[in-house]
Design an enzyme around this catalytic site. Structure first.
Site, mmCIF file in Angstrom:
data_model
loop_
_atom_site.group_PDB
_atom_site.id
_atom_site.type_symbol
_atom_site.label_atom_id
_atom_site.label_comp_id
_atom_site.label_asym_id
_atom_site.label_seq_id
_atom_site.Cartn_x
_atom_site.Cartn_y
_atom_site.Cartn_z
ATOM 1 N N GLN A 148 9.578 -38.794 -10.110
ATOM 2 C CA GLN A 148 9.964 -38.071 -8.669
ATOM 3 C C GLN A 148 11.521 -37.634 -9.010
ATOM 4 O O GLN A 148 12.014 -39.198 -9.226
ATOM 5 C CB GLN A 148 9.819 -38.590 -7.561
ATOM 6 N N SER A 199 16.603 -38.343 -5.518
ATOM 7 C CA SER A 199 18.342 -38.778 -5.379
ATOM 8 C C SER A 199 19.741 -38.905 -6.733
ATOM 9 O O SER A 199 18.816 -38.013 -7.750
ATOM 10 C CB SER A 199 17.840 -39.978 -5.657
ATOM 11 N N SER A 209 12.488 -43.333 -11.793
ATOM 12 C CA SER A 209 11.946 -44.757 -11.554
ATOM 13 C C SER A 209 10.469 -44.147 -12.565
ATOM 14 O O SER A 209 10.226 -43.040 -12.455
ATOM 15 C CB SER A 209 11.307 -45.098 -10.584
ATOM 16 N N GLU A 266 5.519 -40.779 0.174
ATOM 17 C CA GLU A 266 6.331 -42.173 -0.233
ATOM 18 C C GLU A 266 6.376 -42.895 0.264
ATOM 19 O O GLU A 266 5.741 -44.002 -0.050
ATOM 20 C CB GLU A 266 7.561 -41.508 -1.204
ATOM 21 N N GLU A 320 18.851 -47.990 6.684
ATOM 22 C CA GLU A 320 19.281 -46.962 7.502
ATOM 23 C C GLU A 320 18.104 -45.416 8.391
ATOM 24 O O GLU A 320 18.514 -44.832 9.247
ATOM 25 C CB GLU A 320 20.806 -46.810 7.697
#
Length: 414
Positions: free
Chosen positions: A135, A138, A170, A253, A381
Site C-alpha cells: 500500500q 504515506s 511495508s 486497514e 492522534e
C-alpha cells in the site's frame, strides 16, 4: 451474544481442524509459536517462500481468503467461519503476515473499485499468495495527513505518468503489486484532487530503498517514482475521487490491525508464570497480578470489539470509523506490555539471539517494534479525532486548509 458453535459451525471447525492437522508445515510449529510482534523468524529458511507455499496449499484446497467470493479465489464463507479458521490455524496463521496488507487492505479495495476483468485477473493470485501487494500512501512531507500527498499523476493519452515519493511502505521490497494514491488536480481542495491506481512494482522508474529499523529489521521502505507509466485501466474509482476510494482501504486497514495483531498479553502471562523475582514467582506478586488483570480486561475488550465488527461484516455492512477504537487501544497496549516485561526482566531484557533467551529477546524485539503500531494505519492522534468526530459526534478540529486549493497551501513557515 452466544459464542458457542452452531451444529454447522462445529462441522466447519472439525473439517478445518482435520485439514490443518494433515497439511500444516509442522516442522516450523515450535518456532512460529515463539514468534511474536517482534517478528516472525524461521531459521535457515526463506520465510517468504515458506509463507507462499502454505498459502498456495490453502488456496488449492479452498481455504484461502475464506470470505472472498469463489470467483476471486475465496470460499464464500461467513465471517464467523473466518474466525473459526483463524482459531484453528493457530501459530501457522503467522505465516499470513506477508499477505496481511494484500488480503486485508488492497484486496477489498480492488474488489470494490476495479473492473470485473481486473478482479478476475489480479485477485485469485493475491488470495493464493502467488503475488504480494503493498500500500503506497504515506509521504515524507505529509506526516499523518494522507490528503497532503504530493506524488503527481499526469494524464498522457491512455496512460498516467507518476512522479514522486512514498515512505514507510511495508513489504515493498518483496511485493509484486501495490495500490497507489496520487494527486491529479492541485488546483482544488486537497481531499478532492486525488486519484487511486494499482501498479506493477517492477515497472520501469520504480526504485525501492529499505529503511533500517531500531530492531535491526527492514520491513519498511522508501519508494521513488520517476516517470512511471500506469495505464488508465489500472485506475481505481473516478478521477479526483481517490479520497473516497482510500477510505475503503483505511477502514479495512484499521479493522485488520485492530483485529489481526497479537496484543502480547498471552506471551506476558506465560512469561510471568515462569519468571522468578527476588521474592518468589512473578505470578504470585500482587502488583504483577494487578497489571495482568488490567491487561486481561483490555485484551478481552479488544476481542469482543473485533467480534462486533465481524458481526457487522456478516450483515454486509462496510467497516466504519468505530474500528479505529481497536487499533488505538492495541498500539498503546503493545508498547506498555513490552515495556513492563522489560522492567520485570531487568538486565536480562538486553539479551537476545541465544536459544535459551528466546523469551527475553522476544520482548526486546516487541518493544523496539511496538512504536510503529501507534503510527501505522493512522497515528493515535488521528484515530482519536476520528473517534471523537465520527463516532461520538463531537465538534471537529479547526482545519484552516480544508477548502483551500492544494497549490495555494503554504509549504513553509514565515
Amino acid at each position: 451474544m452466544n459464542f458457542d458453535d452452531t451444529p454447522q459451525e462445529a462441522a466447519f471447525r472439525a473439517e478445518a481442524r482435520a485439514w490443518i492437522a494433515a497439511n500444516a508445515p509442522k516442522q516450523y510449529e515450535e518456532e512460529l509459536r515463539k514468534s511474536s510482534l517482534g517478528g516472525t523468524v524461521l531459521k535457515n529458511v526463506n520465510i517468504l517462500e515458506v509463507a507462499k507455499a502454505w498459502q498456495k496449499k490453502k488456496a488449492d484446497a479452498g481455504w484461502a481468503c475464506l470470505h472472498w467470493p469463489k470467483e476471486y479465489g475465496g470460499r464464500g464463507s461467513s465471517s464467523i467461519e473466518c474466525v473459526i479458521w483463524q482459531q484453528e490455524e493457530g501459530p501457522f496463521g503467522k505465516l499470513s503476515g506477508m499477505f496481511f496488507i494484500g488480503h486485508g487492505m488492497c484486496g477489498p479495495t480492488i474488489m470494490a473499485f476495479a473492473g470485473e476483468a481486473e478482479k478476475k485477473k489480479y485477485l485469485p493470485p493475491l488470495a493464493s499468495g502467488e503475488k504480494v501487494w503493498c500500500q503506497l500512501f504515506s509521504e515524507p512531507a505529509g506526516g499523518s495527513d494522507i490528503a497532503g500527498l504530493r506524488t503527481r499523476a499526469e494524464k498522457r493519452g491512455d496512460n498516467w505518468i507518476i512522479n514522486g515519493q512514498k515512505i514507510w511502505t511495508s513489504g515493498a521490497h518483496y511485493s509484486d503489486y501495490g495500490i497507489l494514491l496520487t494527486r491529479t488536480d492541485p488546483a482544488v481542495a486537497k481531499h478532492k484532487g486525488l486519484t487511486m491506481f494499482f501498479l506493477d512494482m517492477k515497472s520501469p522508474g520504480v526504485e525501492i530503498r529499505p529503511i533500517k529499523q531500531a530492531s535491526g529489521a527492514s520491513d519498511f521502505n522508501e519508494v521513488y517514482f520517476a516517470d512511471v507509466t500506469i495505464p488508465d485501466s489500472q485506475r481505481l474509482g473516478a478521477v479526483n475521487d481517490g479520497w473516497n476510494v482510500s477510505l475503503t482501504t483505511l477502514m479495512n486497514e484499521r479493522m485488520s490491525i485492530g483485529a489481526g495483531v497479537s496484543t502480547g498479553f498471552p506471551e506476558l502471562f506465560d512469561f510471568c508464570n515462569s519468571l522468578m523475582l527476588e521474592d518468589g514467582p512473578a505470578i504470585q506478586d500482587r502488583s504483577v497480578r494487578s497489571r495482568l488483570a488490567n491487561y486481561a480486561v483490555k485484551a478481552s475488550g479488544l476481542k469482543y470489539t473485533s467480534m462486533r465488527a465481524i458481526s457487522a461484516l456478516s450483515n454486509g455492512e462496510r467497516p466504519g470509523p468505530e474500528n479505529s477504537i481497536g487499533k488505538l487501544v492495541l498500539g498503546a497496549m503493545l508498547q506498555d506490555i513490552a515495556s513492563y516485561a522489560m522492567d520485570l526482566e531487568g538486565a536480562a531484557g538486553a539479551l537476545t539471539s541465544a536459544d535459551e533467551e528466546i523469551v527475553n529477546g522476544q520482548f526486546q524485539q516487541m518493544l523496539l517494534t511496538s512504536p510503529s503500531m501507534r503510527i501505522a494505519g493512522g497515528t493515535d492522534e488521528i484515530l482519536r479525532n476520528i473517534i471523537a468526530e465520527r463516532v461520538l459526534g463531537l465538534p471537529g478540529d479547526i482545519r484552516v486548509d480544508k477548502d483551500v486549493p492544494f497549490n495555494k497551501i503554504p509549504t513553509k513557515g514565515r
